[in-house]
Design a protein around this motif. Structure first.
Motif, PDB file in Angstrom:
ATOM      1  N   ARG A 178       2.636  10.094  -0.574  1.00  0.00           N
ATOM      2  CA  ARG A 178       2.239  10.328   0.873  1.00  0.00           C
ATOM      3  C   ARG A 178       3.196   9.770   1.972  1.00  0.00           C
ATOM      4  N   ASP A 179       3.787   8.708   1.441  1.00  0.00           N
ATOM      5  CA  ASP A 179       4.717   7.874   2.449  1.00  0.00           C
ATOM      6  C   ASP A 179       6.240   7.949   1.969  1.00  0.00           C
ATOM      7  N   ASP A 194       2.447   4.565  -0.985  1.00  0.00           N
ATOM      8  CA  ASP A 194       2.081   5.767  -1.792  1.00  0.00           C
ATOM      9  C   ASP A 194       3.090   6.689  -1.992  1.00  0.00           C
ATOM     10  N   ASN A 195       3.719   6.610  -3.005  1.00  0.00           N
ATOM     11  CA  ASN A 195       4.819   7.518  -3.461  1.00  0.00           C
ATOM     12  C   ASN A 195       4.636   8.882  -3.035  1.00  0.00           C
ATOM     13  N   GLY A 241       0.803  -1.110  -0.049  1.00  0.00           N
ATOM     14  CA  GLY A 241       0.102   0.078   0.112  1.00  0.00           C
ATOM     15  C   GLY A 241       0.826   1.341  -0.149  1.00  0.00           C
ATOM     16  N   ARG A 282      10.371   6.190  -4.747  1.00  0.00           N
ATOM     17  CA  ARG A 282      10.006   6.340  -3.349  1.00  0.00           C
ATOM     18  C   ARG A 282      11.060   7.294  -2.722  1.00  0.00           C
TER      19      ARG A 282
END
Length: 518
Positions: free
Chosen positions: A27-28, A24-25, A22, A68
């Motif tokens: 938001r994470d 998310d590039n 899961g 990322r």
């Protein structure tokens, strides 16, 4: 604001790990850190430090190429923190993530430290199952609950059935589970014959930076970097796997327990470091070996012998570690208390087999499993070295050493410190074993004679072996698997026993002083 900060440790270099599910590039983000404490809590060798750091830096670059965001702390950064917990605390204060995610680590100490930091900073820490393994810790615990004795062989058969490995329907390939009687042969006087060149991966610019850093920052640590050529990326690890299956696996089974003086690699895979860093998945390793057998390129005996190490032993020791820690670390069933001899850090000993095994360990960060179990480990057990001290040495010097795999192998298999949980008997032998398994090469240039128990030429392994049987006779007499060895002891008369005990005491006194055998 970062939604999720994914923590990646030095032995978790897998872009498909559960902690990334899961991801998310937008938001994470990923957090990785090099910290001095991971090289000094045991006095890590230079090859081991270099492998971890080089592989981590390459993996960070791989993640960045996937889009990322990676927050990576280098050991040589001006604001570098000494410990993993301190580095994470600083990252939380700076990045303010809503939550933390982590694939279950392979070290109880590290897990405890990271949990404490997350709790102190009020951040939820999601610990995800490590999908790298065939067997979960809960599955292993369920298996253990059904057994009065926890032996690897029965666990291995269960894993074969569950995962359909080397099976023809409901039966094992060839009709047998175990081909040890066809495997594990000594070389004989002719030696191993012509060996394929070991796979070497010349350091690129990023790895050369690491080697320079390690040579400078850890100059007083043991080991050498001149021969460093380990795979540090997944493509390199896959190349190493392909070469092993093609060049060495056909002969692995027969010669897996053989030793030859001056030959560190022999027919072994040298894949354990890549596996333990998670650059390789054990499923693809097992699949490659089984495919080679089914394709007619490798005999069943060799494929089974190798797969047993991955699907059986590797999974088994992980289960032991996580179902028995933290208390497992403190076990010392044989009450062994001596310090580790100093020559384990230098290789400067007059015992040729130990000098060879330790010398290559310091040069390459590597020794195969029989050198570990039946040379360095055997001597420590016969001598009476504190198993915790030997554990710290193994964890420090080998490039493939991660605590979940190294600790049970040392305390349980090598030192019998767990009271027989893992091994049905202590793995003890005299110098004759080393002579036989090395075709005489390990003893040829040694001043000690493996067939002699006492006297100036007596092999310390042999003296200490008979002394070990005498010192632990009451315990060993209850073990039917020790019957033949104790019958041999019974044939030694009282005066000879006294001389053995006296000479063994002198060897231990010298070892306790930190010196080698004279």
């Amino acid at each position: 604001m970062i939604r999720r900060l994914v923590l990646v440790l030095g032995d978790q270099l897998d872009a498909d790990a559960a902690a990334f599910d899961g991801f998310d590039n937008a938001r994470d983000a990923v957090w990785m850190a090099e910290v001095a404490e991971e090289s000094t809590h045991v006095w890590s060798s230079q090859p081991r430090i270099a492998l971890f750091l080089a592989a981590m830096r390459h993996f960070a670059a791989t993640l960045a190429a996937l889009g990322r965001t990676v927050h990576y702390g280098r050991l040589d950064d001006p604001d570098a923190h000494p410990g993993l917990g301190q580095a994470l605390a600083s990252a939380i204060d700076r990045l303010r993530p809503e939550e933390l995610a982590l694939t279950a680590p392979g070290d109880h100490r590290v897990l405890r430290a990271l949990r404490a930091v997350a709790r102190a900073h009020g951040r939820p820490l999601r610990i995800e199952k490590d999908r790298h393994f065939f067997c979960t810790v809960r599955e292993f615990a369920a298996h253990a609950a059904t057994r009065s004795t926890l032996r690897m062989e029965f666990f291995y058969r269960e894993m074969r059935r569950r995962h359909g490995v080397l099976m023809d329907g409901d039966e094992p390939c060839g009709g047998r589970w175990n081909y040890d009687d066809s495997n594990r042969k000594p070389f004989g006087r002719g030696g191993p014959g012509e060996l394929p060149a070991p796979p070497r991966f010349e350091p690129d610019e990023l790895t050369r930076e690491v080697l320079a850093l390690v040579a400078r920052r850890f100059a007083d640590h043991p080991g050498q970097l001149e021969s460093f050529a380990w795979p540090v990326t997944r493509p390199q690890a896959l190349q190493a796997l392909a070469r092993f299956v093609r060049e060495r696996l056909p002969f692995f089974g027969r010669w897996q327990d053989a030793i030859w003086h001056g030959q560190p690699w022999l027919w072994h895979s040298q894949l354990s470091a890549a596996l333990n860093l998670k650059l390789l998945n054990p499923r693809e390793v097992v699949r490659a070996a089984e495919s080679a057998y089914r394709g007619g390129d490798v005999a069943l005996e060799s494929a089974e012998g190798f797969i047993r190490q991955i699907l059986g032993w590797r999974e088994y020791v992980r289960g032991i570690y996580w179902t028995r820690m933290p208390g497992y670390l403190e076990l010392n069933a044989l009450d062994a208390r001596l310090p580790l001899p100093r020559f384990y850090w230098s290789g400067e000993t007059t015992m040729a087999c130990l000098a060879d095994a330790i010398g290559q360990t310091l040069a390459h960060g590597y020794a195969h499993h029989i050198q570990r179990l039946m040379v360095t480990g055997l001597y420590a057990q016969l001598l009476g070295v504190d198993p915790k001290a030997l554990h710290a040495w193994y964890l420090a010097v080998y490039v493939d050493a991660v605590e979940w795999v190294e600790l049970p192998n040392t305390l349980g298999m090598s030192q019998s410190a767990d009271g027989g949980l893992m091994g049905s008997k202590p793995y003890v032998a005299s110098g004759r074993y080393i002579e036989r398994m090395s075709g005489g090469s390990a003893c040829a240039n040694c001043r000690f004679r493996p067939g002699e128990r006492v006297g100036e030429s007596a092999c310390p392994f042999t003296t200490l072996y008979w002394d070990f049987l005498m010192r632990h006779h009451a315990r060993l007499a209850a073990n039917p698997r020790m019957r033949m060895q104790l019958e041999g002891l019974a044939r030694i008369d009282a005066p000879e026993r006294a001389r053995i005990a006296q000479q063994a005491a002198a060897i231990r006194e010298v070892a306790a002083s930190g010196e080698s055998v004279a």
